[in-house]
Motif scaffolding. Structure first.
Motif, short mmCIF file in Angstrom:
data_model
loop_
_atom_site.label_atom_id
_atom_site.label_comp_id
_atom_site.label_asym_id
_atom_site.label_seq_id
_atom_site.Cartn_x
_atom_site.Cartn_y
_atom_site.Cartn_z
N GLN A 174 -6.72 -10.83 1.93
CA GLN A 174 -5.85 -12.00 2.04
C GLN A 174 -6.57 -13.18 2.71
OE1 GLN A 174 -2.76 -12.21 0.59
NE2 GLN A 174 -3.49 -10.28 -0.25
N GLY A 175 -7.79 -12.95 3.16
CA GLY A 175 -8.58 -14.03 3.76
C GLY A 175 -8.60 -14.05 5.27
N TYR A 176 -8.15 -12.98 5.90
CA TYR A 176 -8.13 -12.90 7.36
C TYR A 176 -9.19 -11.93 7.84
CZ TYR A 176 -3.74 -15.10 6.29
OH TYR A 176 -2.80 -15.95 5.78
N ASP A 177 -9.60 -12.08 9.08
CA ASP A 177 -10.61 -11.19 9.66
C ASP A 177 -9.94 -10.15 10.52
OD1 ASP A 177 -12.83 -12.59 8.61
OD2 ASP A 177 -12.64 -14.10 10.20
N VAL A 178 -10.32 -8.88 10.31
CA VAL A 178 -9.84 -7.79 11.14
C VAL A 178 -10.86 -7.63 12.27
CG1 VAL A 178 -9.33 -5.33 11.25
CG2 VAL A 178 -8.64 -6.67 9.25
N VAL A 179 -10.35 -7.64 13.49
CA VAL A 179 -11.24 -7.57 14.66
C VAL A 179 -11.32 -6.14 15.16
CG1 VAL A 179 -11.65 -8.44 16.99
CG2 VAL A 179 -10.59 -9.91 15.28
N LEU A 188 0.84 -1.20 0.00
CA LEU A 188 0.00 0.00 0.00
C LEU A 188 0.88 1.25 0.00
CD1 LEU A 188 -2.66 -1.00 2.68
CD2 LEU A 188 -2.99 -0.90 0.20
N ASP A 189 0.54 2.19 -0.87
CA ASP A 189 1.26 3.45 -0.92
C ASP A 189 1.03 4.20 0.39
OD1 ASP A 189 2.79 5.55 -1.98
OD2 ASP A 189 0.98 6.59 -2.66
N GLY A 190 2.10 4.57 1.06
CA GLY A 190 2.01 5.30 2.32
C GLY A 190 2.39 4.47 3.53
N VAL A 191 2.44 3.14 3.38
CA VAL A 191 2.86 2.28 4.49
C VAL A 191 4.38 2.18 4.45
CG1 VAL A 191 2.81 -0.06 5.44
CG2 VAL A 191 0.71 0.97 4.55
N SER A 192 5.01 2.53 5.58
CA SER A 192 6.48 2.53 5.61
C SER A 192 7.07 1.39 6.44
CB SER A 192 6.99 3.86 6.16
OG SER A 192 6.50 4.07 7.47
N GLY A 193 6.25 0.77 7.28
CA GLY A 193 6.77 -0.33 8.09
C GLY A 193 5.65 -1.19 8.63
N VAL A 194 5.91 -2.52 8.67
CA VAL A 194 4.92 -3.47 9.17
C VAL A 194 5.64 -4.51 10.01
CG1 VAL A 194 3.19 -5.20 8.58
CG2 VAL A 194 3.51 -3.22 7.10
N GLU A 195 5.09 -4.78 11.18
CA GLU A 195 5.60 -5.86 12.01
C GLU A 195 4.42 -6.72 12.45
OE1 GLU A 195 8.01 -6.35 16.16
OE2 GLU A 195 8.67 -4.77 14.78
N VAL A 196 4.40 -7.97 11.97
CA VAL A 196 3.29 -8.88 12.25
C VAL A 196 3.71 -9.88 13.32
CG1 VAL A 196 1.78 -10.66 11.27
CG2 VAL A 196 2.37 -8.65 9.92
N LYS A 229 -1.74 9.47 2.79
CA LYS A 229 -1.71 8.59 1.62
C LYS A 229 -2.55 7.32 1.79
CE LYS A 229 2.87 9.96 0.04
NZ LYS A 229 4.20 9.49 -0.33
N VAL A 230 -2.72 6.86 3.03
CA VAL A 230 -3.42 5.59 3.26
C VAL A 230 -4.22 5.68 4.56
CG1 VAL A 230 -1.49 4.45 4.46
CG2 VAL A 230 -3.14 3.06 3.21
N THR A 231 -5.37 5.02 4.60
CA THR A 231 -6.21 5.03 5.80
C THR A 231 -6.18 3.68 6.49
OG1 THR A 231 -8.21 4.30 4.65
CG2 THR A 231 -7.80 6.69 4.71
N VAL A 232 -6.62 3.67 7.73
CA VAL A 232 -6.72 2.40 8.46
C VAL A 232 -7.71 1.48 7.74
CG1 VAL A 232 -7.44 1.33 10.63
CG2 VAL A 232 -6.04 3.40 10.67
N SER A 233 -8.75 2.05 7.20
CA SER A 233 -9.74 1.28 6.43
C SER A 233 -9.09 0.59 5.23
CB SER A 233 -10.87 2.20 5.98
OG SER A 233 -11.83 1.48 5.26
N ASP A 234 -8.19 1.30 4.54
CA ASP A 234 -7.46 0.71 3.40
C ASP A 234 -6.62 -0.49 3.87
OD1 ASP A 234 -8.40 2.70 1.64
OD2 ASP A 234 -6.63 3.97 1.99
N MET A 235 -5.98 -0.32 5.01
CA MET A 235 -5.13 -1.39 5.55
C MET A 235 -5.98 -2.59 5.96
SD MET A 235 -2.18 0.72 7.59
CE MET A 235 -3.23 1.91 8.43
N ASN A 236 -7.10 -2.32 6.62
CA ASN A 236 -8.00 -3.41 7.02
C ASN A 236 -8.49 -4.18 5.80
OD1 ASN A 236 -7.74 -2.57 9.67
ND2 ASN A 236 -9.75 -1.62 9.77
N GLU A 237 -8.84 -3.47 4.75
CA GLU A 237 -9.31 -4.10 3.52
C GLU A 237 -8.22 -4.96 2.89
OE1 GLU A 237 -10.94 -2.74 -0.85
OE2 GLU A 237 -11.44 -1.47 0.89
N ALA A 238 -6.98 -4.49 2.91
CA ALA A 238 -5.86 -5.26 2.34
C ALA A 238 -5.68 -6.57 3.10
CB ALA A 238 -4.58 -4.44 2.37
N VAL A 239 -5.83 -6.53 4.42
CA VAL A 239 -5.70 -7.74 5.24
C VAL A 239 -6.87 -8.69 4.95
CG1 VAL A 239 -5.74 -8.64 7.60
CG2 VAL A 239 -4.36 -6.62 7.06
#
Length: 68
Positions: A63-68, A27-35, A50-60
């Motif tokens: 991939q087939g996972y549920d955002v809680v 996603l454009d605007g995401v600079s770091g991810v730690e899972v 550049k990116v919203t939390v909603s955009d990030m939730n949708e991307a997850v």
């Protein structure tokens, strides 16, 4: 730069971790991810102009996972 933690249900292995990390870092605007599969969360650093939390939730969810 902002920080957000996304709680994710359904991750069980390193493949899950990689899928979520890849989806978020593409996603454009995401600079770091730690899972953390065991805790079921992703800590994300991002530019909110550049990116919203909603955009990030949708991307997850795409991939087939549920955002809680």
């Amino acid at each position: 730069m902002e920080q957000s933690t996304i709680t994710i249900k359904g991750m069980t292995c390193n493949h899950c971790k990689t899928a979520v990390e890849t989806a978020l870092t593409e996603l454009d605007g995401v600079s770091g991810v730690e899972v953390d599969v065991k805790k079921g969360k992703a800590d994300v650093s991002y530019d909110s102009s550049k990116v919203t939390v909603s955009d990030m939730n949708e991307a997850v969810e795409d991939q087939g996972y549920d955002v809680v």
